[in-house]
Design a protein around this motif. Structure first.
Motif, short mmCIF file in Angstrom:
data_model
loop_
_atom_site.label_atom_id
_atom_site.label_comp_id
_atom_site.label_asym_id
_atom_site.label_seq_id
_atom_site.Cartn_x
_atom_site.Cartn_y
_atom_site.Cartn_z
N GLN A 40 0.83 -1.20 0.00
CA GLN A 40 0.00 0.00 0.00
C GLN A 40 0.87 1.25 0.00
N ALA A 41 1.94 1.25 0.78
CA ALA A 41 2.84 2.40 0.83
C ALA A 41 3.54 2.61 -0.51
N GLN A 42 3.86 1.53 -1.21
CA GLN A 42 4.46 1.66 -2.53
C GLN A 42 3.46 2.22 -3.53
N ARG A 43 2.19 1.79 -3.43
CA ARG A 43 1.16 2.29 -4.35
C ARG A 43 0.87 3.76 -4.14
N ASP A 44 0.76 4.18 -2.88
CA ASP A 44 0.37 5.57 -2.64
C ASP A 44 1.55 6.52 -2.47
N GLY A 45 2.79 6.01 -2.54
CA GLY A 45 3.96 6.87 -2.51
C GLY A 45 4.33 7.37 -1.13
N SER A 46 3.89 6.70 -0.08
CA SER A 46 4.18 7.18 1.26
C SER A 46 5.49 6.63 1.83
N LEU A 47 6.25 5.89 1.01
CA LEU A 47 7.58 5.46 1.44
C LEU A 47 8.54 6.63 1.37
N ILE A 48 9.52 6.65 2.23
CA ILE A 48 10.49 7.75 2.26
C ILE A 48 11.50 7.57 1.14
N ALA A 49 11.62 8.59 0.29
CA ALA A 49 12.52 8.53 -0.85
C ALA A 49 13.91 9.06 -0.49
N ASP A 50 13.97 10.06 0.38
CA ASP A 50 15.24 10.67 0.76
C ASP A 50 15.36 10.63 2.27
N GLY A 51 16.28 9.83 2.76
CA GLY A 51 16.44 9.65 4.20
C GLY A 51 16.91 10.91 4.92
N GLN A 52 17.61 11.78 4.23
CA GLN A 52 18.11 12.99 4.89
C GLN A 52 17.03 14.03 5.08
N THR A 53 16.19 14.20 4.08
CA THR A 53 15.14 15.22 4.18
C THR A 53 13.82 14.64 4.65
N GLY A 54 13.64 13.33 4.50
CA GLY A 54 12.38 12.71 4.89
C GLY A 54 11.30 12.85 3.84
N ALA A 55 11.69 13.30 2.64
CA ALA A 55 10.71 13.48 1.57
C ALA A 55 10.19 12.11 1.11
N LYS A 56 8.90 12.06 0.84
CA LYS A 56 8.28 10.82 0.39
C LYS A 56 8.25 10.79 -1.13
N PHE A 57 8.08 9.58 -1.68
CA PHE A 57 8.08 9.42 -3.13
C PHE A 57 7.02 10.28 -3.79
N ARG A 58 5.81 10.38 -3.19
CA ARG A 58 4.75 11.18 -3.83
C ARG A 58 5.10 12.66 -3.84
N ASP A 59 6.00 13.11 -2.92
CA ASP A 59 6.43 14.50 -2.92
C ASP A 59 7.52 14.74 -3.95
N VAL A 60 8.40 13.74 -4.12
CA VAL A 60 9.52 13.87 -5.06
C VAL A 60 9.03 13.68 -6.50
N PHE A 61 8.13 12.73 -6.71
CA PHE A 61 7.60 12.43 -8.04
C PHE A 61 6.07 12.55 -8.03
N PRO A 62 5.53 13.76 -7.96
CA PRO A 62 4.08 13.91 -7.81
C PRO A 62 3.28 13.42 -9.01
#
Length: 108
Positions: A40-62
């Motif tokens: 589910q986290a992979q589908r909705d992009g809620s996994l953390i993409a950048d460990g330093q900033t804490g940005a999630k995949f849906r924020d990095v690749f909207p």
């Protein structure tokens, strides 16, 4: 100096006791539940993409993830009333490419 040491020890003990309280509240999950949450986290992009900033995949690749639909504040009856009014006035869009309304087409 003694005051600082006492404060540090008190903070350390507080942190340790708080950690054990939070750990006691955790319920164990089955392997299938963890896999389902990961999928589910992979589908909705809620996994953390950048460990330093804490940005999630849906924020990095909207563009790669669906955005939630905005909630409508207009009731169904209001929409129907607006449609009927637009039909009477001729302000409905007749041509989607040009944006021409029925009224403008009839007048030409």
């Amino acid at each position: 100096m003694k005051n600082v040491r006492t404060t540090v020890i008190a903070l350390a003990l507080t942190a340790l006791s708080a950690g054990s309280v939070f750990a006691a509240d955790m319920t164990s999950k089955t392997r299938d539940q963890v896999r389902a949450e990961l999928m589910q986290a992979q589908r909705d992009g809620s996994l953390i993409a950048d460990g330093q900033t804490g940005a999630k995949f849906r924020d990095v690749f909207p563009g790669s993830y669906m955005q939630p639909a905005p909630a409508s504040t207009t009731s169904r009856d209001q929409v129907r009333a607006e449609l009927m009014e637009a039909q009477r006035n001729g302000t409905l869009i007749a041509d989607g490419q040009t944006g021409a309304t029925f009224r403008s087409i009839k007048s030409n």
